[in-house]
Design a protein around this motif. Structure first.
Motif: not given
Length: 168
Positions: A50-60, A62-67
């Motif tokens: 139930g925990y998130p994995v987030l991505v920051a994207v520009a188009g396709d 991946v510029l960063g991620y967090a969890s």
């Protein structure tokens, strides 16, 4: 730039960022690199809890991620999570970490989490400063508990209370 939940198509980009941190920084104290399949399995394990994995994207891209995930595997710590956040070398210094952290903290609050913990090596002054700006306070400084690149590393723990509940 968009921040959204990660999916399998993001795994190669996440692995690229992770591996760069393994090779060049003390942000990750692992020495082994990972592939996209490893990151898919990691994402699925986090999401199954139930925990998130987030991505920051520009188009396709991946510029960063967090969890975040459980801080410790004991029932009494179920309201506390520890997070990770990594940004591609080309995208650092643009406020992306702050944006990812804001969404991550909101997600933790929505899940009823009470405290978020960060473990950061003492030489990672940029990350320490960001966390302090976001309201994290230092709770521990553990000397020479880690090692990488032939040196001992100090680990600093910071915490953020996510809500004002006086009782669980």
């Amino acid at each position: 730039m968009q921040i959204r939940d990660a999916g399998p198509a993001d795994a190669a980009g996440i692995a690229e960022i992770y591996n760069d941190a393994v090779r060049h920084t003390t942000a990750i104290l692992n020495e082994g690199e990972v592939d996209a399949a490893n990151r898919v399995a990691w994402m699925q394990a986090r999401q199954a809890m139930g925990y998130p994995v987030l991505v920051a994207v520009a188009g396709d891209r991946v510029l960063g991620y967090a969890s975040f995930g459980d801080w410790r595997p004991f029932d009494g710590f179920r309201a506390t999570v520890e997070h990770s956040i990594y940004v591609h070398a080309d995208a650092r210094g643009q406020g992306l970490s702050r944006q990812l952290m804001q969404v991550l903290m909101d997600r933790a609050r929505a899940l009823g989490k009470h405290v978020m913990v960060a473990g950061i090596t003492s030489e990672n002054t940029v990350s320490l400063a960001l966390h302090r700006k976001l309201g994290f306070t230092q709770s521990a400084h553990m000397r020479e508990v880690g090692q990488k690149f032939g040196r001992w590393l100090d680990l600093i723990f910071l915490e953020l209370r996510l809500d004002p509940r006086p009782h669980p």
